[in-house]
Design an enzyme around this catalytic site. Sequence first.
Site, mmCIF file in Angstrom:
data_model
loop_
_atom_site.group_PDB
_atom_site.id
_atom_site.type_symbol
_atom_site.label_atom_id
_atom_site.label_comp_id
_atom_site.label_asym_id
_atom_site.label_seq_id
_atom_site.Cartn_x
_atom_site.Cartn_y
_atom_site.Cartn_z
ATOM 1 N N THR A 10 66.583 46.971 -11.355
ATOM 2 C CA THR A 10 66.415 45.513 -11.778
ATOM 3 C C THR A 10 67.425 45.210 -13.051
ATOM 4 O O THR A 10 68.206 45.891 -13.321
ATOM 5 C CB THR A 10 65.114 45.268 -12.382
ATOM 6 N N MET A 11 67.618 43.915 -13.351
ATOM 7 C CA MET A 11 68.339 43.809 -14.614
ATOM 8 C C MET A 11 67.740 44.702 -15.647
ATOM 9 O O MET A 11 66.604 45.095 -15.968
ATOM 10 C CB MET A 11 68.059 42.134 -15.266
ATOM 11 N N SER A 13 68.378 47.798 -16.266
ATOM 12 C CA SER A 13 67.719 48.926 -15.869
ATOM 13 C C SER A 13 68.665 50.027 -16.501
ATOM 14 O O SER A 13 68.615 51.274 -16.279
ATOM 15 C CB SER A 13 67.431 49.054 -14.602
ATOM 16 N N GLY A 14 70.060 49.452 -16.965
ATOM 17 C CA GLY A 14 70.935 50.572 -17.216
ATOM 18 C C GLY A 14 71.822 51.011 -16.337
ATOM 19 O O GLY A 14 72.464 52.046 -16.216
ATOM 20 N N THR A 16 74.860 49.596 -15.465
ATOM 21 C CA THR A 16 76.259 49.721 -15.970
ATOM 22 C C THR A 16 76.530 50.892 -16.887
ATOM 23 O O THR A 16 77.584 51.628 -17.017
ATOM 24 C CB THR A 16 76.536 48.311 -16.640
ATOM 25 N N GLU A 85 77.732 45.516 -9.883
ATOM 26 C CA GLU A 85 77.356 44.134 -9.265
ATOM 27 C C GLU A 85 77.742 44.179 -7.989
ATOM 28 O O GLU A 85 77.998 42.905 -7.131
ATOM 29 C CB GLU A 85 78.332 43.007 -10.140
ATOM 30 N N GLN A 87 75.554 43.756 -5.615
ATOM 31 C CA GLN A 87 74.770 42.665 -4.893
ATOM 32 C C GLN A 87 75.764 41.842 -4.325
ATOM 33 O O GLN A 87 75.482 41.089 -3.433
ATOM 34 C CB GLN A 87 73.607 42.403 -5.717
ATOM 35 N N CYS A 148 54.652 44.778 -19.355
ATOM 36 C CA CYS A 148 53.682 45.865 -19.566
ATOM 37 C C CYS A 148 54.146 47.138 -19.329
ATOM 38 O O CYS A 148 55.621 47.006 -19.403
ATOM 39 C CB CYS A 148 52.408 45.766 -18.543
ATOM 40 N N CYS A 181 56.736 43.853 -13.394
ATOM 41 C CA CYS A 181 56.155 44.595 -12.156
ATOM 42 C C CYS A 181 55.805 43.453 -11.327
ATOM 43 O O CYS A 181 55.888 42.478 -11.644
ATOM 44 C CB CYS A 181 54.984 45.261 -12.660
HETATM 45 ZN ZN LIG Z 1 53.714 44.440 -15.594
#
Ligand SMILES: [Zn+2]
Length: 189
Positions: A10-11, A13-14, A16, A85, A87, A148, A181
């Site tokens: 996801t954005m 998430s490390g 790069t 990038e 995607q 969360c 999530c």
């Molecule tokens: Zn959550």
Amino acid sequence: MADLTFKYGTMKSGKTLDLIRVARSYREQGKIVMILTSDKDTRSGIDKVVSRVGVTAEAISISDDLNILGLIGRKHNPDIILIDEAQFLSTEQVRMLSEYVASKTGRNIPVICYGLKNDFKNELFEGAAALLAYADNLVEIESTCQKCNRKATMTLRFNNGLPIRFGDQVHIGDSEYVPVCKEHYASII
Ligand SMILES: [Zn+2]
């Protein structure tokens, strides 16, 4: 035969940062690293990749209609090709990369693509869909939900503090993207 690998997350998430870590590791061994990124993402300026912790590396910005094999051929025998990038790659470009790692020229040159899998509408990006189909290895770079501590698998888009679920897939700039999530994805929208 070398491998085509898709490392997705996801954005934030490390992705790069991981790319730059791999690049440094190869360069410390005196190897030639070719880094590509998309010309669609201009947040950090063109021709470089920038991680959120501020580490940068030079990169070549490419459009989704570029003949990617032509570009690789013009550069001097890289030992590895890293694409940020990813995607935003076209299906055709991914297909070319898959053929490249299996070809005589590319057989010893691994290609690692980093990118998002699903957009804020939870639909696959074109490059991600192609990579899921063509990649030899799929690696998830995990991150946690911003609301969360469960694993984030989806991305919410906020405009002026409000979550939205419609609009263009590519909208870089004034929107904020938040990894969440599935529960928080469903509860907030
Ligand atoms: Zn959550």
